[in-house]
Scaffold this active site. Structure first.
Site, PDB file in Angstrom:
ATOM      1  CG  HIS A 185    -105.392  21.332  21.936  1.00  0.00           C
ATOM      2  ND1 HIS A 185    -105.262  21.730  23.233  1.00  0.00           N
ATOM      3  CD2 HIS A 185    -104.131  21.313  21.426  1.00  0.00           C
ATOM      4  CE1 HIS A 185    -103.979  21.969  23.502  1.00  0.00           C
ATOM      5  NE2 HIS A 185    -103.274  21.712  22.416  1.00  0.00           N
ATOM      6  CG  ASP A 242    -109.507  25.606  19.459  1.00  0.00           C
ATOM      7  OD1 ASP A 242    -108.772  26.499  18.996  1.00  0.00           O
ATOM      8  OD2 ASP A 242    -109.073  24.607  20.054  1.00  0.00           O
ATOM      9  CD  GLN A 259    -103.016  24.646  14.890  1.00  0.00           C
ATOM     10  OE1 GLN A 259    -102.401  25.093  13.914  1.00  0.00           O
ATOM     11  NE2 GLN A 259    -102.416  24.373  16.029  1.00  0.00           N
TER      12      GLN A 259
END
Ligand code: 7TS
Length: 412
Positions: A129, A206, A209
């Site tokens: 992202h 990260d 999600q």
């Protein structure tokens, strides 16, 4: 606070916990398939926000009065809840931020500017992202480090051999997405972390999600940092978490400066507060923290078994049903995949497909999903993305399939 549905939990009970799911959009029952962007909120979380403002509202960590102490207790209980949720060793490792983006920027600023210098290397992947690309580009430019990119194959899986070849004693940080928001790819993070540690590099995951869909155990993973957002896990917006190993956080530079993050201020010299307050300048998002705790309690009550079974069923069913549509191509076919289906419909622009679906009350995301380099690698401008979560149903996927078929007819 309202009661959470009691076990054994059914999909009907779960859906009844989310007031928004019973609303209509454009005269049709809402079908919400934009969960990767943000999840909906159960009544239990909404009530926690309202209760806080109605009964407790006061500033934290500074008041002698009753309300301030109550607010502080609940806010710090939220930190305990996060610690338990990700199995951190200590609450000192749980830093509250405003989201994944801020958590990553905090590491770039406070770890990067101290521990990464000229000639050093940072590794990310093609799947990232923008919020896990741009902070590192800025840092590299500032300190003279180099950004290295792990390639992906056509299925959207990272090339683990290429990753191993990129690693060297120059690598100071590997910052990698756990689950891709665009394609749903689940990365082999255990192997990634192990290999990085072999060359002495730190690893930031990260987890934006990953956290809403599966149990994440930071001690078992042995990641050095984990960033995630409350709003993708049934909690409120404006609230995020940076987990970091205590010994690393201790050594890092301060982030924002002001109240809360100081121990003593004189005009000659300021000393900084202990963890976890060192990185939390100013009045925090108190209601956000308390509501995040409610979201964690809610997810724990629903349970990973229900969540994982429901999402696997939805992924399998949607993949199978959408694949039957003429001219539809699924983008992102990794072996190990979360409940995200990105697709293209013939030559039709994803935006046009999204608009037709919206007219039917079906919310999907269209575009590059903040992953422009990934789209470029795949040779496309964007996709239509349906992202499912545990409160979605097979019937909603049937509605999506009908909607996509209709879009196909209308746009041809
Ligand atoms: N990392 C990943 C993997 C994400 O999916 C997102 C948001 C972020 C970081 C940034 O999170 P934030 O809470 O700080 O904004 N992803 C999306 C998405 O897929 N559609 O809208 C936001």
């Amino acid at each position: 606070m309202s009661e959470i549905s009691t076990s054994p939990i059914t999909i009907e009970q779960v859906r009844a916990d989310f007031p928004i799911l019973s609303r209509e959009v454009n005269g049709r029952s809402l079908v919400y398939f934009d969960n990767a962007a943000t999840s909906q909120k159960p009544r239990y979380v909404l009530n926690a926000i309202e209760d806080y403002y109605k009964k407790i509202n006061a500033n934290v960590h500074r008041g002698v009065h009753h309300l301030s102490q109550r607010a502080t207790d609940e806010y710090e209980e939220a930190r305990e809840a996060v610690k338990r949720f990700i199995n951190a060793k200590s609450i000192k490792e749980i830093n509250f931020t405003k989201g994944t983006t801020e958590s990553i920027n905090l590491v770039a600023h406070s770890f990067g500017r101290k521990f990464i210098g000229k000639g050093d290397e940072i590794i990310i992947s093609t799947l990232e992202h923008h919020s896990n690309i741009v902070p590192w580009q800025i840092l590299c430019e500032e300190v003279g480090a180099t950004l290295k990119i792990i390639p992906v194959n056509e299925k959207g899986e990272i090339d683990i051999d290429a990753y191993e070849n990129l690693l060297s004693e120059k690598t100071k940080l590997v910052s990698i997405v756990y689950i891709s928001n665009s394609l749903g790819t689940i990365n082999p993070v255990n192997a990634i972390i192990e290999k990085a540690h072999e060359v002495g590099a730190k690893v930031l995951l990260d987890g934006a999600q990953a956290i809403p869909h599966q149990a994440v155990n930071v001690q078992a993973l042995d990641c050095d940092f984990l960033a995630f957002s409350s709003h993708k896990m049934c909690g409120p917006t404006g609230m995020g978490i940076l987990y970091g190993k205590e010994n690393i956080l201790e050594e890092m530079l301060p982030y924002q400066a002001g109240g809360e993050m100081i121990k003593e201020v004189t005009f000659e010299k300021t000393t900084y507060n202990a963890l976890p307050f060192k990185f939390e300048a100013g009045t925090p998002n108190i209601a956000g923290g308390i509501a995040l705790m409610a979201a964690i309690e809610y997810l724990e009550k629903v349970g990973w078994e229900f969540i994982e079974n429901q999402e696997q069923m939805l992924l399998d069913y949607a993949t199978q049903q959408l694949s039957n549509i003429e001219g539809l191509r699924i983008v992102g076919t990794a072996e190990n995949k979360a409940s995200v289906v990105s697709f293209l419909l013939g030559d039709h622009h994803p935006y046009d497909v999204g608009v037709i679906l919206d007219q039917l009350g079906i919310a999907v995301r269209t575009g590059h999903h903040c992953c422009q380099p990934l789209m470029k690698r795949l040779g496309i401008e964007g996709t239509c993305r349906a992202s499912f979560t545990f409160y979605n149903t097979k019937e909603e996927i049937d509605a999506l399939v009908k909607g996509v078929e209709r879009a196909n007819r209308m746009l041809s």
